[in-house]
Motif scaffolding. Structure first.
Motif, PDB file in Angstrom:
ATOM      1  N   VAL A  70       0.835  -1.201   0.000  1.00  0.00           N
ATOM      2  CA  VAL A  70       0.000   0.000   0.000  1.00  0.00           C
ATOM      3  C   VAL A  70       0.871   1.253   0.000  1.00  0.00           C
ATOM      4  O   VAL A  70       0.605   2.207  -0.735  1.00  0.00           O
ATOM      5  N   ARG A  71       1.910   1.270   0.828  1.00  0.00           N
ATOM      6  CA  ARG A  71       2.802   2.431   0.884  1.00  0.00           C
ATOM      7  C   ARG A  71       3.477   2.666  -0.463  1.00  0.00           C
ATOM      8  O   ARG A  71       3.598   3.805  -0.919  1.00  0.00           O
ATOM      9  N   THR A  72       3.905   1.567  -1.100  1.00  0.00           N
ATOM     10  CA  THR A  72       4.535   1.691  -2.424  1.00  0.00           C
ATOM     11  C   THR A  72       3.537   2.230  -3.444  1.00  0.00           C
ATOM     12  O   THR A  72       3.850   3.116  -4.243  1.00  0.00           O
ATOM     13  N   GLY A  73       2.315   1.686  -3.411  1.00  0.00           N
ATOM     14  CA  GLY A  73       1.288   2.146  -4.349  1.00  0.00           C
ATOM     15  C   GLY A  73       0.922   3.597  -4.138  1.00  0.00           C
ATOM     16  O   GLY A  73       0.731   4.348  -5.109  1.00  0.00           O
ATOM     17  N   CYS A  74       0.824   4.023  -2.884  1.00  0.00           N
ATOM     18  CA  CYS A  74       0.484   5.420  -2.592  1.00  0.00           C
ATOM     19  C   CYS A  74       1.567   6.374  -3.080  1.00  0.00           C
ATOM     20  O   CYS A  74       1.271   7.479  -3.563  1.00  0.00           O
ATOM     21  N   ARG A  75       2.829   5.968  -2.958  1.00  0.00           N
ATOM     22  CA  ARG A  75       3.929   6.820  -3.425  1.00  0.00           C
ATOM     23  C   ARG A  75       3.830   7.065  -4.923  1.00  0.00           C
ATOM     24  O   ARG A  75       4.241   8.122  -5.414  1.00  0.00           O
ATOM     25  N   MET A  76       3.311   6.109  -5.651  1.00  0.00           N
ATOM     26  CA  MET A  76       3.149   6.267  -7.103  1.00  0.00           C
ATOM     27  C   MET A  76       2.176   7.397  -7.431  1.00  0.00           C
ATOM     28  O   MET A  76       2.212   7.960  -8.523  1.00  0.00           O
ATOM     29  N   PHE A  77       1.295   7.729  -6.483  1.00  0.00           N
ATOM     30  CA  PHE A  77       0.326   8.810  -6.681  1.00  0.00           C
ATOM     31  C   PHE A  77       0.711  10.065  -5.891  1.00  0.00           C
ATOM     32  O   PHE A  77      -0.110  10.957  -5.704  1.00  0.00           O
ATOM     33  N   GLY A  78       1.964  10.110  -5.435  1.00  0.00           N
ATOM     34  CA  GLY A  78       2.448  11.294  -4.743  1.00  0.00           C
ATOM     35  C   GLY A  78       2.017  11.398  -3.295  1.00  0.00           C
ATOM     36  O   GLY A  78       2.107  12.472  -2.693  1.00  0.00           O
ATOM     37  N   ILE A  79       1.534  10.288  -2.713  1.00  0.00           N
ATOM     38  CA  ILE A  79       1.114  10.277  -1.307  1.00  0.00           C
ATOM     39  C   ILE A  79       2.274   9.741  -0.479  1.00  0.00           C
ATOM     40  O   ILE A  79       2.667   8.584  -0.631  1.00  0.00           O
ATOM     41  N   ASP A  80       2.847  10.589   0.387  1.00  0.00           N
ATOM     42  CA  ASP A  80       4.000  10.152   1.163  1.00  0.00           C
ATOM     43  C   ASP A  80       3.575   9.505   2.487  1.00  0.00           C
ATOM     44  O   ASP A  80       2.403   9.459   2.839  1.00  0.00           O
ATOM     45  N   ASP A  81       4.581   9.024   3.232  1.00  0.00           N
ATOM     46  CA  ASP A  81       4.301   8.306   4.481  1.00  0.00           C
ATOM     47  C   ASP A  81       3.614   9.189   5.516  1.00  0.00           C
ATOM     48  O   ASP A  81       2.791   8.715   6.304  1.00  0.00           O
ATOM     49  N   THR A  82       3.966  10.489   5.520  1.00  0.00           N
ATOM     50  CA  THR A  82       3.352  11.415   6.470  1.00  0.00           C
ATOM     51  C   THR A  82       1.845  11.488   6.263  1.00  0.00           C
ATOM     52  O   THR A  82       1.058  11.458   7.217  1.00  0.00           O
ATOM     53  N   GLU A  83       1.431  11.556   5.008  1.00  0.00           N
ATOM     54  CA  GLU A  83       0.003  11.626   4.698  1.00  0.00           C
ATOM     55  C   GLU A  83      -0.701  10.305   5.021  1.00  0.00           C
ATOM     56  O   GLU A  83      -1.852  10.300   5.471  1.00  0.00           O
ATOM     57  N   ILE A  84       0.001   9.198   4.798  1.00  0.00           N
ATOM     58  CA  ILE A  84      -0.568   7.891   5.137  1.00  0.00           C
ATOM     59  C   ILE A  84      -0.780   7.779   6.641  1.00  0.00           C
ATOM     60  O   ILE A  84      -1.840   7.335   7.109  1.00  0.00           O
ATOM     61  N   ILE A  85       0.225   8.199   7.424  1.00  0.00           N
ATOM     62  CA  ILE A  85       0.119   8.133   8.885  1.00  0.00           C
ATOM     63  C   ILE A  85      -1.016   9.025   9.376  1.00  0.00           C
ATOM     64  O   ILE A  85      -1.748   8.668  10.306  1.00  0.00           O
TER      65      ILE A  85
END
Length: 234
Positions: A70-85
């Motif tokens: 999920v983290r890898t997939g989100c990075r592909m759309f410009g969503i970083d770990d901070t936004e995920i957290i």
């Protein structure tokens, strides 16, 4: 003397059908995994972009199951770990909201970080944390008074070790933690390990000295389940 199994043992219609069935099952599991991953990433992206939680009942367990992907997939759309957290913290609060509301305010505790106080704070560290003197140099005096008037146990602490110690001493059934993004993530992880109902409030700014918080955000969380809203007269 070696024993040689007949080649025909694994070269029969029965084993061929087993191998085919396992192949189909593996392919099915892969496609289910892939579909779940795509849905989860899409929900995270939407939740970040729209600032609204979509399908929280699915997001949390799906993330725990597919965290790395999920983290890898989100990075592909410009969503970083901070936004995920940030989304995960909101998810945790959403999951715990009803249970938190059911706990009487007298059995709730609030843990505030000592970095919210003024650099000129005259208060000293005690076994129960910083004892606020309500000197007016920061907002902690106003906040702690409002929370304690509502019935909360309030502690201003220098670190997470104090949380464990104070929980053992006072035995609250629910708690609110205030801190930076990573601190709240760790706070919620601790709460899950000890099976404690917890809500997290992220500060407006990070750092070790004179950090800031939107007090109305804390009061809104602390008011969950209460008839009178905290801080209305503050």
């Amino acid at each position: 003397m070696s024993v040689t199994l007949p080649v025909s043992l694994f070269n029969s219609p029965f084993w061929d059908s087993i191998a085919l069935m396992l192949g189909h099952l593996a392919l099915l599991v892969f496609f289910v995994w892939l579909i779940l991953l795509v849905i989860t990433v899409a929900l995270f992206v939407l939740s970040v972009r729209k600032k609204h939680l979509y399908c929280p009942w699915l997001l949390r367990p799906a993330y725990l199951l597919l965290k790395g992907a999920v983290r890898t997939g989100c990075r592909m759309f410009g969503i970083d770990d901070t936004e995920i957290i940030t989304v995960l913290i909101r998810l945790e609060n959403d999951v715990n909201r009803d249970a938190f509301a059911a706990v009487p305010v007298g059995e709730r505790a609030v843990f505030l970080p000592h970095c919210l106080r003024s650099a000129k704070c005259p208060a000293h560290l005690t076994p129960l944390g910083i004892k606020c003197l309500d000197c007016g140099k920061c907002g902690l005096g106003m906040a702690t008074n409002a929370l304690m008037d509502a019935g909360y146990l309030v502690f201003i602490i220098p670190g997470s070790t104090y949380i464990k110690r104070l929980l053992k001493r006072f035995h609250p059934r629910a708690m609110i933690g205030v801190g930076c993004l990573m601190e709240i993530k760790q706070f919620q992880e601790l709460a899950r390990k000890i099976d404690m109902t917890a809500m997290g409030v992220v500060m407006k700014s990070d750092g070790c000295v004179e950090t800031t918080i939107a007090w109305e955000d804390l009061f809104a969380v602390a008011s969950i389940g209460l008839e009178k809203k905290i801080g209305e007269d503050a």
